[in-house]
Design an enzyme around this catalytic site. Sequence first.
Site, PDB file in Angstrom:
ATOM      1  N   TYR A  93      -2.821  21.457   1.436  1.00 49.80           N
ATOM      2  CA  TYR A  93      -4.020  20.917   0.797  1.00 49.80           C
ATOM      3  C   TYR A  93      -5.202  21.880   0.882  1.00 49.80           C
ATOM      4  CZ  TYR A  93      -1.935  16.181   1.282  1.00 49.80           C
ATOM      5  OH  TYR A  93      -1.148  15.068   1.221  1.00 49.80           O
ATOM      6  N   GLY A 108       0.823  -1.209   0.000  1.00 51.26           N
ATOM      7  CA  GLY A 108       0.000   0.000   0.000  1.00 51.26           C
ATOM      8  C   GLY A 108       0.853   1.253   0.000  1.00 51.26           C
ATOM      9  N   TRP A 136       6.144  20.347   9.761  1.00 48.63           N
ATOM     10  CA  TRP A 136       4.826  19.957   9.250  1.00 48.63           C
ATOM     11  C   TRP A 136       3.719  20.819   9.815  1.00 48.63           C
ATOM     12  CZ3 TRP A 136       0.993  16.314  11.634  1.00 48.63           C
ATOM     13  CH2 TRP A 136       0.046  15.845  10.721  1.00 48.63           C
ATOM     14  N   GLU A 144       4.942  18.931   0.223  1.00 50.92           N
ATOM     15  CA  GLU A 144       3.599  19.075  -0.317  1.00 50.92           C
ATOM     16  C   GLU A 144       3.108  20.485   0.013  1.00 50.92           C
ATOM     17  OE1 GLU A 144       1.217  16.035   1.417  1.00 50.92           O
ATOM     18  OE2 GLU A 144       1.789  14.526  -0.057  1.00 50.92           O
ATOM     19  N   GLN A 165       7.295   6.627  -2.072  1.00 50.72           N
ATOM     20  CA  GLN A 165       7.340   7.707  -3.057  1.00 50.72           C
ATOM     21  C   GLN A 165       8.717   8.350  -3.146  1.00 50.72           C
ATOM     22  OE1 GLN A 165       4.262   9.778  -1.017  1.00 50.72           O
ATOM     23  NE2 GLN A 165       2.670   9.160  -2.442  1.00 50.72           N
TER      24      GLN A 165
END
Length: 602
Positions: A502, A192, A443, A499, A214
């Site tokens: 979002y 996964g 983060w 990233e 990744q």
Amino acid sequence: MPHFPMDSPDSVRSLPARRSVLGAMAATAAAPTLLGLSSPASAASAAPVAQPRALPGGGDLGPNVIVFDPSTSGIQAKLDEVFRQQESAQFGTGRYALLFKPGTYNGLNAQLGFYTSIAGLGLSPDDTSINGDVTVDAGWFNGNATQNFWRSAENLALTPVSGTNRWAVAQAAPFRRMHVRGGLNLAPTGYGWASGGYIADSRIDGSVGPYSQQQWYTRDSSVGGWANAVWNMVFSGVQGAPAQSFPNPPYTTLDTTPVSREKPFLYLNGSEYRVFLPERRTNARGTTWGSGTPRGTSLPLTQFYVAKPGVTAATLNAALAQGLHLLLTPGIYHLDQPIQVNRAGTVVLGLGYATLIPDNGVTALRTADVDGVRLAGFLIDAGPVNSSTLLEVGPTGASASHSANPTTVQDVFIRIGGAGAGKATTSMVINSRDTIIDHTWVWRADHGTGVGWETNRADFGIRVNGDDVLATGLFVEHFNKFDVQWYGQRGRTIFFQNEKAYDAPNQAAIQNGSVKGYAAYKVADSVTTHEGWGLGSYCYYNVDPTIVQHNGFAAPNTPGVKFHDLLVVSLGGQGQYEHVVNETGAPTSGTSTVPSTVVSYP
């Protein structure tokens, strides 16, 4: 949320995964003069009688440090008990360090949950051998390993039962100073999604299988082979690493690491606890311990103030002022003033993800502009009142050279939101020259509690003002504006994972003047020399998928500012990039999660 099936290693290669959104002894021994430390005992003896009593050095390590030796009964039961408590406690308060005295242990499977560290207590990993496994898997999250944060393994030799050890982790989960007498699988059962990771100073005799991982960074290690790559696999100073081949497959390989100094670690010298301080290396390749005893110095635990949760910041600062180092035992520490590190060579070492929470908008920790400070192994969690900064290395305007003895920031992680409301304008500020940032995850939370565009507002992740700063293993994610801003000259980054936030509500919310969005990694226009290798930025604008990000990387267009092996990825078409770096690189498009790459810039 969109679902990309990952049924096998073969499907992984064809369809990359995406990140989920979702005591007490008086300090009597002087420190080595090499470190430039004064004697706590002499400082105390010179004090007037009216002064407060000197704080003790040394002492027990507290209830959340669990120490085993080969004769300990019920080791597996205790490991299982801690794992049951921590397996899914992503934002819980439990903190544990599992320490193994030198010797051989048979038939163990140490499964690691959140905020759990496992480590051997020898000088070499081979001093502490486990015939068994140290396992991270993702059963708690239906086989999805993208949230397997905040856990670590260090200083052990493993002989896996099946021949391969499973270490399916995401960010903030270092694998340091490990010897795997077999292979290493970095994916969960069923292959996964996975979003790690970091290996340093380790030897894997067999092959490493990333499968669905990744991205990954491996430094100053030895591997028997490397099976595959998804988006961004970076190696520096790794014997057995695959050859440079970005973007197909996406391997970025540097023969050596320009400067490195391994993380301090606790060990036993007979019955005495000491902290080993590895020496600085230049152009390093391979492990520090392969040819025997590592090079460096060590300090007795009696020169550390052994902190327990509940201690005040004033007491921590009094211990530092007295000449002691800090050992933060596992737990949560609330701070009403910054921890202030002023003395050259000071060590602040956390065990079991010791967590600092600054209250009332203060900064958690600051250092002076001095040589050789070592910050390692702790988490800073922003408080509900906005802090202008959370960690400051050196004061504003710091200018002294520390090239011979830099400050290191290693496995120091920062979180804004997730465990509760938190805010910070800039998370980490590096002012001191020559600082080495060796593995950090900074983060702004995208899930958990206290999460929202304004609820856990955090405009900037890392700001580097100092010259000659090196980052090895830089993970910075989801900030409202720039994730990384670099103002210092001659900065270098080896591996960057990012990233964008979002939860941007619309295009206007991220508009940077006339520019669409804030770059993930911004080198200031005043910088004339900078270099980066293996840098990636991803977007997943799921609140408004029509958002366009102009680029992932922005820098002055000058010959001295160089990038190698860049990529941007739109995750499932939720938002798009127009370019990779400045005006260079093809746009992302459609719903296919395929990177747009630039091999060399300019």
